[in-house]
Design a protein around this motif. Sequence first.
Motif, PDB file in Angstrom:
ATOM      1  N   TRP A   1     112.222  48.183 -71.112  1.00 37.46           N
ATOM      2  CA  TRP A   1     110.471  47.229 -71.044  1.00 37.46           C
ATOM      3  C   TRP A   1     109.414  46.915 -72.390  1.00 37.46           C
ATOM      4  CZ3 TRP A   1     105.513  46.828 -72.145  1.00 37.46           C
ATOM      5  CH2 TRP A   1     104.645  46.413 -71.366  1.00 37.46           C
ATOM      6  N   ALA A   2     110.129  47.427 -73.813  1.00 38.68           N
ATOM      7  CA  ALA A   2     109.209  47.503 -74.755  1.00 38.68           C
ATOM      8  C   ALA A   2     110.250  46.269 -75.076  1.00 38.68           C
ATOM      9  CB  ALA A   2     109.192  48.987 -75.645  1.00 38.68           C
ATOM     10  N   ALA A   3     111.260  45.756 -75.138  1.00 31.94           N
ATOM     11  CA  ALA A   3     112.354  45.094 -75.381  1.00 31.94           C
ATOM     12  C   ALA A   3     111.590  43.787 -75.218  1.00 31.94           C
ATOM     13  CB  ALA A   3     113.707  45.210 -75.901  1.00 31.94           C
TER      14      ALA A   3
ATOM     15  N   VAL B   1     104.793  52.352 -76.039  1.00 33.46           N
ATOM     16  CA  VAL B   1     105.288  52.214 -74.555  1.00 33.46           C
ATOM     17  C   VAL B   1     106.094  53.776 -74.554  1.00 33.46           C
ATOM     18  CG1 VAL B   1     106.819  51.092 -73.116  1.00 33.46           C
ATOM     19  CG2 VAL B   1     105.973  49.551 -75.030  1.00 33.46           C
ATOM     20  N   LEU B   2     105.632  54.071 -73.057  1.00 35.80           N
ATOM     21  CA  LEU B   2     106.310  55.898 -73.168  1.00 35.80           C
ATOM     22  C   LEU B   2     107.037  55.717 -71.810  1.00 35.80           C
ATOM     23  CD1 LEU B   2     102.993  57.624 -74.324  1.00 35.80           C
ATOM     24  CD2 LEU B   2     105.621  57.205 -75.672  1.00 35.80           C
ATOM     25  N   GLY B   3     107.694  56.759 -71.720  1.00 34.61           N
ATOM     26  CA  GLY B   3     108.291  56.956 -70.437  1.00 34.61           C
ATOM     27  C   GLY B   3     107.336  57.778 -69.931  1.00 34.61           C
ATOM     28  N   SER B   4     107.306  57.473 -67.700  1.00 37.21           N
ATOM     29  CA  SER B   4     106.485  58.592 -67.826  1.00 37.21           C
ATOM     30  C   SER B   4     107.236  58.401 -66.129  1.00 37.21           C
ATOM     31  CB  SER B   4     104.903  58.121 -67.260  1.00 37.21           C
ATOM     32  OG  SER B   4     104.182  58.504 -66.229  1.00 37.21           O
ATOM     33  N   ARG B   5     107.507  59.779 -66.109  1.00 36.58           N
ATOM     34  CA  ARG B   5     107.935  60.346 -64.221  1.00 36.58           C
ATOM     35  C   ARG B   5     107.625  60.089 -63.228  1.00 36.58           C
ATOM     36  NH1 ARG B   5     111.388  65.667 -64.762  1.00 36.58           N
ATOM     37  NH2 ARG B   5     111.979  64.726 -62.750  1.00 36.58           N
ATOM     38  N   GLY B   6     105.709  60.029 -63.230  1.00 36.08           N
ATOM     39  CA  GLY B   6     104.584  60.179 -62.045  1.00 36.08           C
ATOM     40  C   GLY B   6     104.851  61.588 -61.559  1.00 36.08           C
TER      41      GLY B   6
ATOM     42  N   THR C   1     106.210  49.360 -79.989  1.00 31.95           N
ATOM     43  CA  THR C   1     106.871  50.821 -80.358  1.00 31.95           C
ATOM     44  C   THR C   1     106.839  51.672 -79.561  1.00 31.95           C
ATOM     45  OG1 THR C   1     105.600  50.930 -82.763  1.00 31.95           O
ATOM     46  CG2 THR C   1     106.290  53.214 -82.000  1.00 31.95           C
ATOM     47  N   VAL C   2     107.979  52.297 -79.066  1.00 35.39           N
ATOM     48  CA  VAL C   2     108.166  52.583 -77.657  1.00 35.39           C
ATOM     49  C   VAL C   2     108.975  54.380 -78.660  1.00 35.39           C
ATOM     50  CG1 VAL C   2     110.397  52.395 -78.041  1.00 35.39           C
ATOM     51  CG2 VAL C   2     109.628  52.964 -76.049  1.00 35.39           C
ATOM     52  N   GLY C   3     108.424  55.758 -76.957  1.00 37.80           N
ATOM     53  CA  GLY C   3     108.282  56.748 -77.857  1.00 37.80           C
ATOM     54  C   GLY C   3     109.759  57.486 -77.236  1.00 37.80           C
ATOM     55  N   LEU C   4     110.764  57.454 -77.351  1.00 36.64           N
ATOM     56  CA  LEU C   4     112.918  58.337 -77.224  1.00 36.64           C
ATOM     57  C   LEU C   4     112.151  59.739 -77.282  1.00 36.64           C
ATOM     58  CD1 LEU C   4     114.551  55.673 -78.380  1.00 36.64           C
ATOM     59  CD2 LEU C   4     113.468  55.608 -76.205  1.00 36.64           C
TER      60      LEU C   4
ATOM     61  N   CYS D   1      95.405  58.603 -77.413  1.00 35.28           N
ATOM     62  CA  CYS D   1      95.687  57.401 -78.292  1.00 35.28           C
ATOM     63  C   CYS D   1      94.500  56.263 -78.433  1.00 35.28           C
ATOM     64  CB  CYS D   1      96.908  56.327 -77.512  1.00 35.28           C
ATOM     65  SG  CYS D   1      97.959  55.577 -78.569  1.00 35.28           S
ATOM     66  N   GLU D   2      94.502  55.636 -79.366  1.00 36.38           N
ATOM     67  CA  GLU D   2      93.435  54.482 -79.757  1.00 36.38           C
ATOM     68  C   GLU D   2      93.989  53.064 -79.734  1.00 36.38           C
ATOM     69  OE1 GLU D   2      90.816  54.976 -82.839  1.00 36.38           O
ATOM     70  OE2 GLU D   2      90.521  57.251 -82.054  1.00 36.38           O
ATOM     71  N   ARG D   3      95.062  53.022 -79.343  1.00 35.81           N
ATOM     72  CA  ARG D   3      95.767  51.538 -78.871  1.00 35.81           C
ATOM     73  C   ARG D   3      95.937  51.741 -77.561  1.00 35.81           C
ATOM     74  NH1 ARG D   3      94.825  48.155 -81.964  1.00 35.81           N
ATOM     75  NH2 ARG D   3      96.835  47.139 -81.694  1.00 35.81           N
ATOM     76  N   PRO D   4      96.622  49.966 -77.147  1.00 38.94           N
ATOM     77  CA  PRO D   4      97.429  50.350 -75.798  1.00 38.94           C
ATOM     78  C   PRO D   4      98.447  50.579 -75.814  1.00 38.94           C
ATOM     79  CG  PRO D   4      97.071  48.256 -76.960  1.00 38.94           C
ATOM     80  CD  PRO D   4      96.555  49.286 -78.155  1.00 38.94           C
ATOM     81  N   VAL D   5      98.668  51.693 -74.467  1.00 31.70           N
ATOM     82  CA  VAL D   5      99.366  52.322 -74.072  1.00 31.70           C
ATOM     83  C   VAL D   5      99.729  51.996 -72.478  1.00 31.70           C
ATOM     84  CG1 VAL D   5     100.403  54.814 -73.237  1.00 31.70           C
ATOM     85  CG2 VAL D   5      98.707  54.905 -75.548  1.00 31.70           C
ATOM     86  N   VAL D   6     101.404  52.169 -72.573  1.00 32.45           N
ATOM     87  CA  VAL D   6     101.787  51.311 -71.412  1.00 32.45           C
ATOM     88  C   VAL D   6     102.533  52.607 -70.699  1.00 32.45           C
ATOM     89  CG1 VAL D   6     103.527  49.418 -70.684  1.00 32.45           C
ATOM     90  CG2 VAL D   6     101.866  48.636 -72.194  1.00 32.45           C
TER      91      VAL D   6
END
Length: 306
Positions: free
Chosen positions: A21-23, A110-115, A6-9, A135-140
């Motif tokens: 990346w998630a695809a 999976v989420l985007g991060s701008r650093g 799952t990816v958040g947009l 979040c209790e699930r793995p997050v990328v």
Amino acid sequence: MTRTITVGLDGSPASLAAADWAAHEAQLRDLPLRLVTAWEWQAPAFAPATGLGVPVPPSDLQRASAQHLLAQARSRVGETRPGLRIDTDEIPGLPVPALLKAAEEAELLVLGSRGLSKAAGYLLGSVSHAVLASCERPVVLVRAAEHGEEEAPAETSAREVSAVSGHCDVVLGLDLHKPNDAVIDFAFDAASRRAVRLRIIHGWTLPPYYYGGALMPDLNDGMVKQVRSELSDVLRPWQDRYPTVEVHAQATIGGAGRHLVDASYDAALVVVGRQNRRAVVGTHIGPVTQALLHHAVAPVAVISHD
């Protein structure tokens, strides 16, 4: 129920990079890709202090905008990965609770991060940060270079392409004091699926045993051997479980954060753990993970554990 990647947009370049990346990850795991967005509008955290407030679009316009965003992202991803099953879902509610709910049914989120913004001087991507903390699930978290951010080295773009295609090492930040099976297994599995080397970094600190201002050489050598032996003992069962994964382990003196950030320039993925515990103020993430959120070039997988 089949779990998804799952990816958040939110329409940002970073979230689109996260979708790409998630695809790829969904294809590696033979799982569906789920694109989600929260359609309830959230006012900017730093809105101008005009005294007039920030106008909120009507709910039907908010939802239509979310649907358009998902359709565009689905078309974009589908063009390059025609065999991938892609589901979309616009979720009512604010972004953080909506993404946390979506993560419950996900293999990973999976989420985007701008650093770290050089100009503003604070961590951007407050939604990603808040979701990661709970979040209790793995997050990328996946970064995308944007205009106005600190310039990356010229070769970064080529490295990012290699990271997506899986030609770089997977890097694991390992805490020998509290090694966690879920974190180690995630890293070995990621390296195995990509058929790449697993590079393991453990940072440790020498005790202040000095004589005349210099470290005692014999004690120093003994401690180095002890740390390397402990590292081998922890990794041995995992190497037996994943015999095809080439492992390069290194114990570095000092905090692991800087070494992991350096390693991220040549990595397909950096994996670290996050212990589920509350801090005095807010939720604890940890200094190593914070350093990676600020500065890492490669995607960063954060695995929560007890």
